[in-house]
Design a protein around this motif. Structure first.
Motif, PDB file in Angstrom:
ATOM      1  N   GLY A 270     137.216  20.883 111.073  1.00  0.00           N
ATOM      2  CA  GLY A 270     138.333  21.775 110.739  1.00  0.00           C
ATOM      3  C   GLY A 270     138.007  23.247 110.926  1.00  0.00           C
ATOM      4  O   GLY A 270     138.894  24.066 111.159  1.00  0.00           O
ATOM      5  N   GLY A 271     136.703  23.599 110.808  1.00  0.00           N
ATOM      6  CA  GLY A 271     136.299  24.994 110.938  1.00  0.00           C
ATOM      7  C   GLY A 271     135.630  25.268 112.273  1.00  0.00           C
ATOM      8  O   GLY A 271     136.246  25.784 113.200  1.00  0.00           O
TER       9      GLY A 271
ATOM     10  N   LYS B 290     138.001  26.090 115.469  1.00  0.00           N
ATOM     11  CA  LYS B 290     138.199  27.537 115.683  1.00  0.00           C
ATOM     12  C   LYS B 290     137.508  28.024 116.951  1.00  0.00           C
ATOM     13  O   LYS B 290     137.986  28.958 117.604  1.00  0.00           O
ATOM     14  CB  LYS B 290     137.728  28.333 114.464  1.00  0.00           C
ATOM     15  CG  LYS B 290     138.477  28.020 113.171  1.00  0.00           C
ATOM     16  CD  LYS B 290     139.992  27.937 113.345  1.00  0.00           C
ATOM     17  CE  LYS B 290     140.678  27.360 112.116  1.00  0.00           C
ATOM     18  NZ  LYS B 290     142.077  26.951 112.400  1.00  0.00           N
TER      19      LYS B 290
ATOM     20  N   VAL C  49     139.956  27.148 119.603  1.00  0.00           N
ATOM     21  CA  VAL C  49     141.111  28.049 119.529  1.00  0.00           C
ATOM     22  C   VAL C  49     140.764  29.417 120.118  1.00  0.00           C
ATOM     23  O   VAL C  49     141.517  29.963 120.937  1.00  0.00           O
ATOM     24  CB  VAL C  49     141.609  28.179 118.070  1.00  0.00           C
ATOM     25  CG1 VAL C  49     142.591  29.342 117.923  1.00  0.00           C
ATOM     26  CG2 VAL C  49     142.267  26.876 117.623  1.00  0.00           C
TER      27      VAL C  49
ATOM     28  N   GLN D  37     142.449  31.108 123.403  1.00  0.00           N
ATOM     29  CA  GLN D  37     143.104  32.423 123.334  1.00  0.00           C
ATOM     30  C   GLN D  37     142.608  33.325 124.460  1.00  0.00           C
ATOM     31  O   GLN D  37     143.384  34.026 125.091  1.00  0.00           O
ATOM     32  CB  GLN D  37     142.839  33.082 121.972  1.00  0.00           C
ATOM     33  CG  GLN D  37     143.618  32.468 120.810  1.00  0.00           C
ATOM     34  CD  GLN D  37     145.111  32.765 120.866  1.00  0.00           C
ATOM     35  OE1 GLN D  37     145.569  33.648 121.579  1.00  0.00           O
ATOM     36  NE2 GLN D  37     145.895  32.011 120.111  1.00  0.00           N
TER      37      GLN D  37
ATOM     38  N   ALA E 243     146.791  29.125 121.387  1.00  0.00           N
ATOM     39  CA  ALA E 243     146.394  27.982 120.565  1.00  0.00           C
ATOM     40  C   ALA E 243     146.533  28.280 119.079  1.00  0.00           C
ATOM     41  O   ALA E 243     146.331  29.419 118.645  1.00  0.00           O
ATOM     42  CB  ALA E 243     144.954  27.616 120.881  1.00  0.00           C
ATOM     43  N   LEU E 244     146.878  27.257 118.331  1.00  0.00           N
ATOM     44  CA  LEU E 244     146.989  27.331 116.870  1.00  0.00           C
ATOM     45  C   LEU E 244     146.267  26.128 116.294  1.00  0.00           C
ATOM     46  O   LEU E 244     146.694  24.988 116.495  1.00  0.00           O
ATOM     47  CB  LEU E 244     148.468  27.320 116.454  1.00  0.00           C
ATOM     48  CG  LEU E 244     148.791  27.105 114.981  1.00  0.00           C
ATOM     49  CD1 LEU E 244     148.186  28.194 114.101  1.00  0.00           C
ATOM     50  CD2 LEU E 244     150.309  27.070 114.761  1.00  0.00           C
ATOM     51  N   GLY E 245     145.164  26.362 115.607  1.00  0.00           N
ATOM     52  CA  GLY E 245     144.369  25.277 115.040  1.00  0.00           C
ATOM     53  C   GLY E 245     145.012  24.689 113.798  1.00  0.00           C
ATOM     54  O   GLY E 245     145.511  25.428 112.954  1.00  0.00           O
TER      55      GLY E 245
ATOM     56  N   ASP F 255     147.746  21.284 107.064  1.00  0.00           N
ATOM     57  CA  ASP F 255     148.393  22.575 107.311  1.00  0.00           C
ATOM     58  C   ASP F 255     149.880  22.383 107.574  1.00  0.00           C
ATOM     59  O   ASP F 255     150.266  21.663 108.492  1.00  0.00           O
ATOM     60  CB  ASP F 255     147.716  23.269 108.488  1.00  0.00           C
ATOM     61  CG  ASP F 255     146.263  23.592 108.176  1.00  0.00           C
ATOM     62  OD1 ASP F 255     146.046  24.370 107.233  1.00  0.00           O
ATOM     63  OD2 ASP F 255     145.375  23.040 108.834  1.00  0.00           O
TER      64      ASP F 255
ATOM     65  N   GLY G 273     136.576  29.183 107.426  1.00  0.00           N
ATOM     66  CA  GLY G 273     137.701  28.682 108.216  1.00  0.00           C
ATOM     67  C   GLY G 273     137.950  27.199 108.015  1.00  0.00           C
ATOM     68  O   GLY G 273     139.068  26.710 108.225  1.00  0.00           O
TER      69      GLY G 273
ATOM     70  N   GLY H 233     146.946  26.842 106.729  1.00  0.00           N
ATOM     71  CA  GLY H 233     145.701  27.588 106.857  1.00  0.00           C
ATOM     72  C   GLY H 233     145.582  28.262 108.212  1.00  0.00           C
ATOM     73  O   GLY H 233     145.900  27.655 109.236  1.00  0.00           O
TER      74      GLY H 233
ATOM     75  N   THR I 126     143.336  31.392 110.693  1.00  0.00           N
ATOM     76  CA  THR I 126     142.434  32.518 110.928  1.00  0.00           C
ATOM     77  C   THR I 126     143.198  33.460 111.852  1.00  0.00           C
ATOM     78  O   THR I 126     144.270  33.119 112.360  1.00  0.00           O
ATOM     79  CB  THR I 126     141.140  32.083 111.633  1.00  0.00           C
ATOM     80  OG1 THR I 126     141.456  31.680 112.985  1.00  0.00           O
ATOM     81  CG2 THR I 126     140.475  30.906 110.912  1.00  0.00           C
TER      82      THR I 126
ATOM     83  N   ALA J 200     142.534  34.033 114.795  1.00  0.00           N
ATOM     84  CA  ALA J 200     142.588  33.455 116.150  1.00  0.00           C
ATOM     85  C   ALA J 200     143.804  32.551 116.331  1.00  0.00           C
ATOM     86  O   ALA J 200     144.341  32.449 117.432  1.00  0.00           O
ATOM     87  CB  ALA J 200     141.312  32.658 116.431  1.00  0.00           C
ATOM     88  N   ASP J 201     144.215  31.879 115.265  1.00  0.00           N
ATOM     89  CA  ASP J 201     145.286  30.884 115.367  1.00  0.00           C
ATOM     90  C   ASP J 201     146.604  31.555 115.698  1.00  0.00           C
ATOM     91  O   ASP J 201     147.074  32.434 114.972  1.00  0.00           O
ATOM     92  CB  ASP J 201     145.372  30.100 114.051  1.00  0.00           C
ATOM     93  CG  ASP J 201     144.099  29.311 113.806  1.00  0.00           C
ATOM     94  OD1 ASP J 201     143.772  28.449 114.636  1.00  0.00           O
ATOM     95  OD2 ASP J 201     143.411  29.587 112.809  1.00  0.00           O
TER      96      ASP J 201
ATOM     97  N   HIS K 184     139.454  37.368 115.816  1.00  0.00           N
ATOM     98  CA  HIS K 184     138.880  36.957 117.093  1.00  0.00           C
ATOM     99  C   HIS K 184     139.033  38.061 118.139  1.00  0.00           C
ATOM    100  O   HIS K 184     139.899  38.946 118.018  1.00  0.00           O
ATOM    101  CB  HIS K 184     139.553  35.675 117.602  1.00  0.00           C
ATOM    102  CG  HIS K 184     140.911  35.909 118.197  1.00  0.00           C
ATOM    103  ND1 HIS K 184     141.245  35.539 119.475  1.00  0.00           N
ATOM    104  CD2 HIS K 184     142.017  36.503 117.671  1.00  0.00           C
ATOM    105  CE1 HIS K 184     142.509  35.874 119.718  1.00  0.00           C
ATOM    106  NE2 HIS K 184     143.010  36.447 118.650  1.00  0.00           N
TER     107      HIS K 184
END
Lengths: 262, 262
Positions: free
Chosen positions: A77-78, A82, A85, A89, A95-97, A102, B77, B97, B99, B101-102, B151
């Protein structure tokens, strides 16, 4: 209907930085709406070993105890999510994690204890996807990137990435013509297991049943094919099984991998 | 305009499961649109120690090297963020949730190297927030929960949670009357540092300048007050500094903490 690609990658991509970089480059070049689901890879095992979290098996089945749940929540998940993601980017892909927790994207239930207590493992029902938000995000050109985690009753749950990919594909089939792509370690389903070039390019149900009757498939591929047809019977238009490195071709008409259809 | 609460919690809440549970319960009871930003807490240090990642300081300033970046990406994250999201979901609060970056929520630049190379640390400019998606999510009753990560150039960046809270508050001020709430370890800004009951309930700019002239503030609180006024001058309606346990009262008219206004 518009097309949607739901693409699942596993350890064979995640564990190799060069392969992952090429894959993300190819993935970001897809013009149509797309969703990525990633598995875990070996990094969780490596970090788990460093933290002294032992892999726990009962009757050969892996168990997600509380420490393992924290580990996969962190790593899948982290860290993994990320990093993917941020890389996407940079490639211009918005991208959206996400995990299933969520925005309540994928509700699950903790797997009931029968013979084995699998621990913090999530089972998903077909109607558990927040399709309206997912649809909105896709329409906005946002690209959901799912880690293999869901939730129930305030807890994260470790969840099979193939299952998440299937459930998402079925749920989004009311809005899109979905091609569900499983990236695996071979070019596709082989007619002859000893001949890597004997990929069956198109496997409609009729041919599948013929080959099944001839016991033409080795055991390992059978559950994948059964899952593929389950997805198709639930509304998914096509399932493709192929190599990650063939992704771009496998989103086209002439595929390198095996295109499974009704 | 409608109200928006942007609420930042740090280690004093995250490190204490009972305090966190009460806080999340109170947070989920807020009826208005709301955003949560969490810091790190001690768990990252604990896991970092287990992984043999040493805290790295140059001239007394903490440095985010590559190993530390992976650590905070995992822990902030992944672990902390998703546990909060799952807990809020159970409380009926549709948390998501994020960050930076998302969905490119918060772009940053890697802090330029001057005297010190801080490593993978993000600095944010005021116009770097994806306000349109954030606004849509809030209108849908979704509750963004931000980890202190941004990010740039394909890399995650460790970013100060107070800064993220301020930048988000300023960016959303064009859509909402924002009250930015910093949860810290005291009930509010104290008139007399030796008297915990001497909270200044309302601190408009004029009183702030009077007290500043009398050197009434101890050093620790001054940067917080300066940041608060910077946010207010950039469009945030109110900043509140108070205890996490007073959250519900601090979202009302009669606050327990210090309400800072123009």
């Amino acid at each position: 209907m518009n097309r949607l690609f739901v693409i699942k990658i596993g350890g064979n991509v995640l564990d190799h930085p060069d392969a992952l970089e090429k894959f993300l480059h190819d993935f970001s070049s897809i013009k149509e709406p797309k969703v990525l689901i990633h598995g875990g890879g070996k990094i969780a095992t490596k970090i788990g070993n460093q933290l002294g979290i032992e892999s726990n098996y009962i009757q050969g089945r892996r168990i997600t105890d509380a420490a393992t749940l924290d580990l996969v929540t962190m790593v899948y998940g982290g860290l993994v999510n990320k990093q993917i993601v941020a890389s996407l980017q940079k490639l211009g892909c918005n991208a959206l994690g996400l995990t299933g927790a969520d925005a309540n994207m994928i509700k699950a239930v903790k797997r009931p204890v029968k013979d084995i207590d699998y621990g913090y493992v999530g089972d998903i029902k077909q109607d558990s996807v927040n399709t309206s938000l997912l649809y909105f995000l896709l329409k906005q050109n946002t690209v959901p990137v799912f880690a293999p985690l869901t939730h129930a009753d305030g807890k994260m749950l470790n969840t099979n990435a193939d299952t998440i990919a299937s459930v998402l594909s079925v749920a989004m089939s009311k809005h899109f013509d979905v091609r569900l792509i499983f990236c695996f370690e071979k070019k596709g389903v082989l007619q002859d297991v000893n001949d890597l070039d004997s990929v069956i390019r198109h496997l409609p149900r009729k041919l599948y049943e013929d080959l099944l009757g001839k016991k033409a498939f080795v055991d390992g591929i059978l559950p994948k094919l059964e899952n593929a047809y389950a997805a198709i019977h639930a509304g998914v238009k096509e399932v493709l099984i192929g190599e990650a490195s063939d992704l771009v071709k496998n989103t086209g008409q002439e595929t390198e991998g095996t295109l499974i259809t009704l």
